[in-house]
Motif scaffolding. Structure first.
Motif, short mmCIF file in Angstrom:
data_model
loop_
_atom_site.label_atom_id
_atom_site.label_comp_id
_atom_site.label_asym_id
_atom_site.label_seq_id
_atom_site.Cartn_x
_atom_site.Cartn_y
_atom_site.Cartn_z
N ILE A 124 0.85 -1.18 0.00
CA ILE A 124 0.00 0.00 0.00
C ILE A 124 0.90 1.24 0.00
O ILE A 124 2.07 1.16 0.40
N PRO A 125 0.39 2.39 -0.45
CA PRO A 125 1.25 3.57 -0.56
C PRO A 125 2.04 3.93 0.69
O PRO A 125 3.24 4.26 0.58
N PRO A 126 1.46 3.87 1.91
CA PRO A 126 2.26 4.26 3.08
C PRO A 126 3.48 3.37 3.33
O PRO A 126 4.41 3.78 4.03
N ALA A 127 3.49 2.16 2.76
CA ALA A 127 4.63 1.26 2.98
C ALA A 127 5.79 1.52 2.02
O ALA A 127 6.90 1.03 2.25
N ILE A 128 5.55 2.27 0.96
CA ILE A 128 6.61 2.53 -0.01
C ILE A 128 7.78 3.24 0.67
O ILE A 128 7.60 4.17 1.45
#
Length: 293
Positions: A124-128
Motif C-alpha cells: 500500500i502507498p504508506p509502505a513505499i
C-alpha cells in the motif's frame, strides 16, 4: 554540495505515484514528476521535486522513468506522441495489467529504442520506502541490475526473470493467496458468529491455522513439481468428506456455503478421475484446467 544520486522521472501521481516519487526524493534522487492534474504534484514540489510541463519534458529529464498510471492504454496514450523520444530510456512500468499486456508493452517499447522492465507493487502507498514494500520486476536482467541501486529506495526490490509477464503473474498469484485466506477466514467467522463468538476471538486461532498450513507449502510444491502425490498425511477422498461436513454445517446454521461447495466440486471431479487416494495437491490438475474442461 552537488547531488550525485541518479535522476529519476515519475509519471503518474495517484496515491501510489506520489509515494514512489516521495521515496526517491527521500533517498536523495533528483526527481522529475508529471501528472495531468498538476496540483497532485504540489507536495512533492515543496519537497524538492521538479514538475515537468509535458510528458516529453519529463522523459528528457532522466534516462530512468517510472510509470504508474491507470492502465496500459493510458501508457500508450502518454508515450506514443510524435514529440516523445524513448531511445535509450529505461521504462519501468508499475501499472497494473495482465501478463499479455506486459509482454506487448515490452515489444512496443523495444521498437521505439527503449529498455523496458515490467513491475508490480505488492504494498500500500504508506509502505513505499520501507522493507515491507515488495516491488516485483521482470525483463532483461542487465536492465534491472543497472537500476537496482536506485529502485532500492522504494522497498524490497525483487527480480523474477527475463519474461516480462512474470511480475503480472506473480501479482495475481499473490492476490489469489490473499483473497483465498481472507475468504476462508470470513467463512469461519460467519460460522462462529452463529454461536456468539466474535471475529476478534476467532482471529488468533485462524492466524495459527493459516501459519500452520503455510508450512505445508514447500512439501506440497515438491509433489506438484514431481507430478507424484502420495497420501502422506491425508487422501483427497478423506478431505472431501470433511468438505461435505463443512457444507452441511454451514447450511444448518444459515451460513452461505458457496465457497466450500465450489472446492468440493473440484475435489469430486478429481476423485471421479481416479485421484481419491492421492494427497490434496493433486487438485492442481483441476486448477490448471479452464472452466468446463
Amino acid at each position: 554540495m552537488e547531488n550525485t544520486e541518479t535522476p529519476v522521472t515519475v509519471i503518474g501521481l495517484g496515491l501510489m505515484g506520489q509515494a514512489l516519487a516521495g521515496a526517491f526524493l527521500k533517498a536523495g534522487h533528483p526527481t522529475t514528476v508529471w501528472n495531468r492534474t498538476t496540483s497532485k504534484a504540489d507536495r512533492l514540489v515543496a519537497e524538492g521535486a521538479r514538475l515537468a510541463p509535458t510528458v516529453a519534458d519529463a522523459l528528457a529529464a532522466s534516462s530512468l522513468a517510472i510509470l504508474c498510471v491507470t492502465d496500459y492504454p493510458a501508457v500508450y496514450e502518454l508515450l506514443d506522441g510524435s514529440e516523445i523520444d524513448l531511445a535509450g530510456t529505461t521504462l519501468i512500468n508499475l501499472t497494473s495489467g495482465s501478463s499479455a499486456q506486459a509482454r506487448e508493452a515490452a515489444r512496443w517499447a523495444g521498437q521505439r529504442g527503449a529498455h523496458y522492465l515490467d513491475g508490480a507493487i505488492m504494498a500500500i502507498p504508506p509502505a513505499i520506502g520501507t522493507a515491507e514494500a515488495v516491488i516485483l520486476n521482470s525483463g532483461p536482467q542487465p536492465d534491472f541490475d543497472a537500476h537496482k541501486p536506485t529502485l532500492d529506495a522504494l522497498g524490497t526490490v525483487t527480480y523474477l526473470g527475463a519474461d516480462h509477464g512474470l511480475a503480472s503473474l506473480y501479482d495475481v498469484a499473490g492476490l489469489a493467496m490473499m483473497w483465498s485466506v481472507l475468504n476462508a477466514w470470513l467463512q469461519g467467522t460467519a460460522l462462529l458468529r452463529t454461536a456468539g463468538v466474535d471475529a476478534a476471538t476467532y482471529a488468533p486461532f485462524a492466524r495459527q491455522i493459516a501459519a500452520g498450513v503455510a508450512e505445508w507449502l514447500p512439501g506440497y510444491a515438491e509433489q506438484i513439481d514431481s507430478g507424484s502425490f502420495p497420501a502422506e498425511v491425508s487422501a483427497l477422498e478423506t478431505d472431501a468428506r470433511a468438505m461435505a461436513h463443512l457444507i452441511e454445517e454451514s447450511e444448518a446454521v444459515g451460513v452461505n456455503a458457496e465457497l466450500p461447495q465450489l472446492i468440493k466440486a473440484m475435489a469430486d471431479r478429481a476423485i471421479a478421475a481416479g485421484h481419491g487416494g492421492e494427497q490434496y495437491p493433486v487438485l492442481i490438475e483441476e486448477f490448471g484446467k479452464p472452466r468446463g474442461a
